[in-house]
Write an enzyme that holds these catalytic residues in place. Structure first.
Site: not given
Length: 302
Positions: A177, A227, A297
């Site tokens: 990420r 998420s 995130e």
């Protein structure tokens, strides 16, 4: 005339589309967020370059957005300018046998469908991930043990001073990420992807399997930002949250999804404050009961 008005007039002169006090709830998949001082749509690279250079000279903060699928915007909105890429940034074309050149404003769905139509394999993992190609590269989006780093060979960008550049190979600094663009302040405008020849029917079948898996496990029928937490090493965030009995936990209009505990959903009237309070409850509970620290995130924007 204040700076925002001056910058808006400059943007119009460059050919951009401009709106003032634009509700960001219209531009995020969470359907949350107050007004942006200035909302600018750039239709080509020249417009983007001119606008970024002018914003830098005027010291106005700029936020680039795509589909807003990974953003949580403050209830107070965004100070400065928000920029959306349209038109010329939505082009895809094939180069050679297996390369695709894709604009940052192309949806991941559109990119996956284009690759499938050319019997090019490698992007099946991205089918069903919301958002735009530029944002997917920015955060190195992924699923099913694959991510954008496995297919992206180079990325073109515009720097804050309006100059053009390209990163490739290790300079992209892809990680979990993560990419170099999360630190360098440049705006992704296009990317080159290296795929493989495949069978169109098999590609379509795998895409359908991935979509059905997402539909079965994820709350696709309610506004969310995907998420909420990164995957902690050796664990799954959703499983930890469920283990702590937090499925369905609610603060105001925000709730931990009953379908997938890794998602926070907007039940209809959630505010950014609601979501932040719920995130804090989840992090504190999981840390206390399991010893695992959950890292967000989702990007908080104000």
């Amino acid at each position: 005339m204040n700076q925002i008005d001056m910058l808006g007039r400059k943007a119009l002169a460059f050919g951009c589309s401009v709106a003032y006090e634009e509700p960001m709830s219209r531009h995020t998949t969470f359907k949350i967020g107050g007004p942006a001082d200035l909302f600018v749509t750039a239709h080509n690279v020249a417009m983007l370059s001119d606008f970024l250079r002018e914003a830098k000279e005027m010291d106005v903060h700029v936020l680039m957005i795509g589909n807003g699928s990974n953003l949580l915007v403050s209830d107070e909105g965004v100070r400065g300018a928000v920029v959306y890429l349209d038109d010329a940034f939505c082009d895809i074309h094939q180069r050679g046998e297996t390369e695709l050149v894709c604009g940052a404003g192309v949806s991941l769905a559109g990119l996956c469908n284009f690759a499938k139509s050319r019997a090019l394999s490698g992007l099946e993992f991205a089918w069903g991930i919301p958002g735009m190609a530029g944002g997917a590269v920015y955060m190195n989006a992924g699923a099913y043990n694959c991510d954008m780093s496995s297919v992206v060979s180079s990325v073109s960008h515009v720097a804050p001073d309006g100059t053009f550049g390209i990163l490739s190979g290790e300079s992209l600094q892809f990680g979990y990420r993560h990419s170099a663009y999360m630190e360098n302040g440049c705006t992704i405008v296009s990317m080159t992807l290296e795929l493989q020849r495949g069978d169109a029917d098999q590609i379509a079948l795998l895409m359908e399997e991935h979509y059905n898996s997402r539909k079965a496990k994820q709350p696709l029928n309610k506004p969310s930002a995907g998420s909420v937490f990164k995957r902690p090493e050796g664990h799954y965030a959703g499983a930890l949250i469920e283990q702590c009995g937090l499925k369905g936990r609610r603060v105001g209009g925000a709730a931990v999804s009953e379908k997938h505990a890794g998602f926070i959903v907007n039940l209809g009237d959630a505010t950014c404050k609601d979501v932040l309070e719920l995130i804090a409850i989840i992090q504190e509970t999981v840390r206390r009961e399991t010893g695992v620290s959950l890292e967000c995130e989702v990007r908080l924007v104000s």
